[in-house]
Design a protein around this motif. Structure first.
Motif, PDB file in Angstrom:
ATOM      1  N   TRP A  30      -9.907  -8.440 -20.962  1.00 39.46           N
ATOM      2  CA  TRP A  30      -9.251  -8.629 -22.305  1.00 39.46           C
ATOM      3  C   TRP A  30      -9.527  -7.664 -23.074  1.00 39.46           C
ATOM      4  CZ3 TRP A  30      -9.708 -14.594 -23.330  1.00 39.46           C
ATOM      5  CH2 TRP A  30      -8.568 -15.185 -22.815  1.00 39.46           C
ATOM      6  N   LEU A  31     -10.704  -7.171 -23.342  1.00 39.96           N
ATOM      7  CA  LEU A  31     -11.375  -6.094 -24.163  1.00 39.96           C
ATOM      8  C   LEU A  31     -11.074  -4.683 -23.616  1.00 39.96           C
ATOM      9  CD1 LEU A  31     -15.100  -7.712 -24.319  1.00 39.96           C
ATOM     10  CD2 LEU A  31     -13.335  -7.588 -26.138  1.00 39.96           C
ATOM     11  N   GLN A  32     -10.754  -4.467 -22.483  1.00 39.32           N
ATOM     12  CA  GLN A  32     -10.132  -3.443 -21.828  1.00 39.32           C
ATOM     13  C   GLN A  32     -11.352  -2.044 -22.124  1.00 39.32           C
ATOM     14  OE1 GLN A  32      -6.260  -2.928 -23.844  1.00 39.32           O
ATOM     15  NE2 GLN A  32      -5.274  -3.652 -21.913  1.00 39.32           N
ATOM     16  N   ILE A  33     -12.642  -2.645 -21.917  1.00 37.48           N
ATOM     17  CA  ILE A  33     -13.544  -1.574 -22.177  1.00 37.48           C
ATOM     18  C   ILE A  33     -13.734  -1.171 -20.494  1.00 37.48           C
ATOM     19  CG2 ILE A  33     -14.363  -2.266 -24.325  1.00 37.48           C
ATOM     20  CD1 ILE A  33     -16.509  -3.720 -22.673  1.00 37.48           C
ATOM     21  N   PRO A  34     -14.514   0.026 -20.252  1.00 37.02           N
ATOM     22  CA  PRO A  34     -14.672   0.352 -18.737  1.00 37.02           C
ATOM     23  C   PRO A  34     -15.827  -0.536 -18.170  1.00 37.02           C
ATOM     24  CG  PRO A  34     -14.501   2.472 -20.223  1.00 37.02           C
ATOM     25  CD  PRO A  34     -14.569   1.126 -21.130  1.00 37.02           C
ATOM     26  N   TYR A  35     -15.780  -0.847 -16.998  1.00 33.88           N
ATOM     27  CA  TYR A  35     -16.687  -1.762 -16.395  1.00 33.88           C
ATOM     28  C   TYR A  35     -16.539  -1.730 -14.994  1.00 33.88           C
ATOM     29  CZ  TYR A  35     -13.577  -5.577 -15.343  1.00 33.88           C
ATOM     30  OH  TYR A  35     -12.483  -6.325 -14.755  1.00 33.88           O
ATOM     31  N   ARG A  36     -17.882  -2.088 -14.418  1.00 32.21           N
ATOM     32  CA  ARG A  36     -17.712  -1.952 -12.736  1.00 32.21           C
ATOM     33  C   ARG A  36     -18.375  -3.469 -12.475  1.00 32.21           C
ATOM     34  NH1 ARG A  36     -21.875   2.590 -11.780  1.00 32.21           N
ATOM     35  NH2 ARG A  36     -22.314   1.797 -14.081  1.00 32.21           N
ATOM     36  N   LEU A  37     -18.161  -3.923 -11.515  1.00 29.72           N
ATOM     37  CA  LEU A  37     -18.512  -5.327 -10.762  1.00 29.72           C
ATOM     38  C   LEU A  37     -19.359  -5.138  -9.648  1.00 29.72           C
ATOM     39  CD1 LEU A  37     -15.244  -7.176 -10.855  1.00 29.72           C
ATOM     40  CD2 LEU A  37     -17.129  -7.476 -12.731  1.00 29.72           C
ATOM     41  N   CYS A  38     -20.547  -6.091  -9.592  1.00 29.39           N
ATOM     42  CA  CYS A  38     -21.289  -6.314  -8.404  1.00 29.39           C
ATOM     43  C   CYS A  38     -21.222  -7.682  -8.072  1.00 29.39           C
ATOM     44  CB  CYS A  38     -22.864  -5.822  -8.605  1.00 29.39           C
ATOM     45  SG  CYS A  38     -23.897  -5.792  -7.467  1.00 29.39           S
ATOM     46  N   ARG A  39     -20.689  -7.893  -6.525  1.00 31.21           N
ATOM     47  CA  ARG A  39     -20.471  -9.045  -6.122  1.00 31.21           C
ATOM     48  C   ARG A  39     -21.671  -9.578  -5.459  1.00 31.21           C
ATOM     49  NH1 ARG A  39     -15.628 -11.324  -4.222  1.00 31.21           N
ATOM     50  NH2 ARG A  39     -15.564 -12.828  -2.548  1.00 31.21           N
TER      51      ARG A  39
ATOM     52  N   ALA B  95     -24.863 -15.829 -23.718  1.00 29.14           N
ATOM     53  CA  ALA B  95     -25.339 -14.281 -24.122  1.00 29.14           C
ATOM     54  C   ALA B  95     -24.695 -13.232 -23.834  1.00 29.14           C
ATOM     55  CB  ALA B  95     -26.628 -14.369 -23.480  1.00 29.14           C
ATOM     56  N   ILE B  96     -24.037 -13.066 -22.805  1.00 28.99           N
ATOM     57  CA  ILE B  96     -22.889 -12.093 -22.142  1.00 28.99           C
ATOM     58  C   ILE B  96     -21.764 -11.995 -23.186  1.00 28.99           C
ATOM     59  CG2 ILE B  96     -21.665 -11.132 -20.475  1.00 28.99           C
ATOM     60  CD1 ILE B  96     -23.676 -11.876 -18.425  1.00 28.99           C
ATOM     61  N   LEU B  97     -21.317 -13.126 -23.286  1.00 24.56           N
ATOM     62  CA  LEU B  97     -19.882 -13.284 -24.107  1.00 24.56           C
ATOM     63  C   LEU B  97     -20.433 -12.912 -25.641  1.00 24.56           C
ATOM     64  CD1 LEU B  97     -18.294 -16.421 -22.234  1.00 24.56           C
ATOM     65  CD2 LEU B  97     -17.704 -14.000 -22.234  1.00 24.56           C
ATOM     66  N   ASN B  98     -21.367 -13.312 -26.105  1.00 26.84           N
ATOM     67  CA  ASN B  98     -21.904 -13.101 -27.597  1.00 26.84           C
ATOM     68  C   ASN B  98     -22.303 -11.396 -27.667  1.00 26.84           C
ATOM     69  OD1 ASN B  98     -21.601 -15.061 -29.163  1.00 26.84           O
ATOM     70  ND2 ASN B  98     -23.406 -16.206 -28.466  1.00 26.84           N
ATOM     71  N   HIS B  99     -22.678 -11.215 -26.561  1.00 25.95           N
ATOM     72  CA  HIS B  99     -22.915  -9.613 -26.483  1.00 25.95           C
ATOM     73  C   HIS B  99     -21.734  -8.685 -26.807  1.00 25.95           C
ATOM     74  CE1 HIS B  99     -24.421  -5.495 -25.504  1.00 25.95           C
ATOM     75  NE2 HIS B  99     -23.381  -5.573 -24.538  1.00 25.95           N
ATOM     76  N   LEU B 100     -20.463  -9.224 -26.003  1.00 24.13           N
ATOM     77  CA  LEU B 100     -19.400  -8.511 -25.806  1.00 24.13           C
ATOM     78  C   LEU B 100     -18.457  -8.714 -27.218  1.00 24.13           C
ATOM     79  CD1 LEU B 100     -18.509  -9.164 -22.194  1.00 24.13           C
ATOM     80  CD2 LEU B 100     -19.076  -7.181 -23.251  1.00 24.13           C
ATOM     81  N   ALA B 101     -18.655  -9.982 -27.833  1.00 25.65           N
ATOM     82  CA  ALA B 101     -17.643 -10.517 -29.004  1.00 25.65           C
ATOM     83  C   ALA B 101     -17.335  -9.503 -29.629  1.00 25.65           C
ATOM     84  CB  ALA B 101     -18.261 -11.720 -29.344  1.00 25.65           C
ATOM     85  N   PRO B 102     -18.470  -8.611 -30.323  1.00 22.91           N
ATOM     86  CA  PRO B 102     -18.076  -7.638 -31.373  1.00 22.91           C
ATOM     87  C   PRO B 102     -17.242  -6.549 -30.965  1.00 22.91           C
ATOM     88  CG  PRO B 102     -20.513  -8.082 -31.346  1.00 22.91           C
ATOM     89  CD  PRO B 102     -19.930  -8.921 -30.096  1.00 22.91           C
ATOM     90  N   GLN B 103     -17.090  -6.005 -29.685  1.00 19.01           N
ATOM     91  CA  GLN B 103     -16.193  -5.314 -29.317  1.00 19.01           C
ATOM     92  C   GLN B 103     -14.751  -5.810 -29.049  1.00 19.01           C
ATOM     93  OE1 GLN B 103     -17.726  -2.808 -25.810  1.00 19.01           O
ATOM     94  NE2 GLN B 103     -19.296  -4.548 -25.759  1.00 19.01           N
ATOM     95  N   GLY B 104     -14.334  -6.886 -29.414  1.00 14.10           N
ATOM     96  CA  GLY B 104     -13.239  -7.671 -29.695  1.00 14.10           C
ATOM     97  C   GLY B 104     -12.755  -7.860 -30.785  1.00 14.10           C
ATOM     98  N   ALA B 105     -13.453  -7.371 -31.845  1.00 16.11           N
ATOM     99  CA  ALA B 105     -13.315  -7.978 -33.419  1.00 16.11           C
ATOM    100  C   ALA B 105     -12.168  -7.536 -33.987  1.00 16.11           C
ATOM    101  CB  ALA B 105     -14.596  -7.335 -34.327  1.00 16.11           C
TER     102      ALA B 105
END
Length: 235
Positions: free
Chosen positions: A23-32, A70-80
């Protein structure tokens, strides 16, 4: 560096963090990370998360953040700017934080007896007791969420926020365990169905299943745990 989300399979609560990143459309990678195997308890993964749980997030500046809330609160400002999250110190941030805390302590915790029975092979009368306990906790949590939802389209009103991503990642466990019956909570059922049709949710489901999935966000591919450790200077 490009952030890396360490997500758990099968059916990890990290699902919500994948949806949030989309949703935030920021660059990211995943590690399974296989939560049913040895990898999650390995010394290698404990360098990422000492308590051997998912999700964990390696941030853009190389820090490690664990726990969904904690992760979602870290990300939240980027979607303000788009209402997906809020900046700390605002009323919106407090409302989001409050909802995430409720989802974590009431909804997530309600499923804990069911996961315990599954992970430890509990059967017979002992399992029946755990199921009954979970049913009571989850029915109460769903009833409270139904009241909090009110007439809004999403948990915090008419627009989706990162709380909805976390909600879906946990609420889908009802399909897996057969408890509770969400049809008894019609507004929550409408919300769940609305989110199930979201492209980011479909993407996260495909990723979990190990299928080819089309990202509508900033997904840049998977990295192996060993590669992530080297990049973070933890190898």
């Amino acid at each position: 560096m490009t952030p890396i989300l360490f997500y758990g399979v099968p059916a990890g609560c990290s699902f919500g963090s994948i949806v949030a990143l989309e949703w935030l459309q920021i660059p990211y990678r995943l590690c399974r990370i296989d939560m049913a195997g040895e990898e999650i308890r390995s010394e290698a993964y404990r360098r990422i998360n000492p308590v051997a749980e998912t999700p964990s997030l390696a941030t853009a500046d190389g820090r490690l953040v664990a726990e969904s809330m904690a992760i979602l609160n870290h990300l939240a400002p980027q979607g303000a700017e788009r209402g997906l999250g809020f900046r700390q110190g605002t009323a919106g941030f407090d409302r989001l934080n409050q909802m995430l805390a409720f989802l974590n302590t009431a909804l997530f915790d309600g499923f804990s007896p069911l996961w315990h029975a599954y992970e430890h092979g509990v059967e017979g009368e002992a399992k029946a007791v755990l199921v009954a306990y979970a049913q009571a906790k989850l029915t109460g949590a769903h009833a409270q969420l139904e009241r909090m939802l009110g007439e809004g389209a999403y948990l915090l009103g008419e627009s989706r926020t990162l709380a909805d991503a976390y909600f879906y990642g946990i609420a889908r466990w009802a399909e897996y365990h057969g408890v509770p019956d969400r049809s008894a909570f019609p507004r929550l059922q409408v919300l769940f169905a609305r989110l199930a049709d979201d492209p980011a949710v479909r993407f996260a489901a495909g990723v979990e299943a190990g299928e080819e999935a089309a990202s509508a966000g900033g997904f840049l591919g998977h990295v192996r745990l060993e590669e992530a450790l080297k990049e973070l200077g933890l190898a």
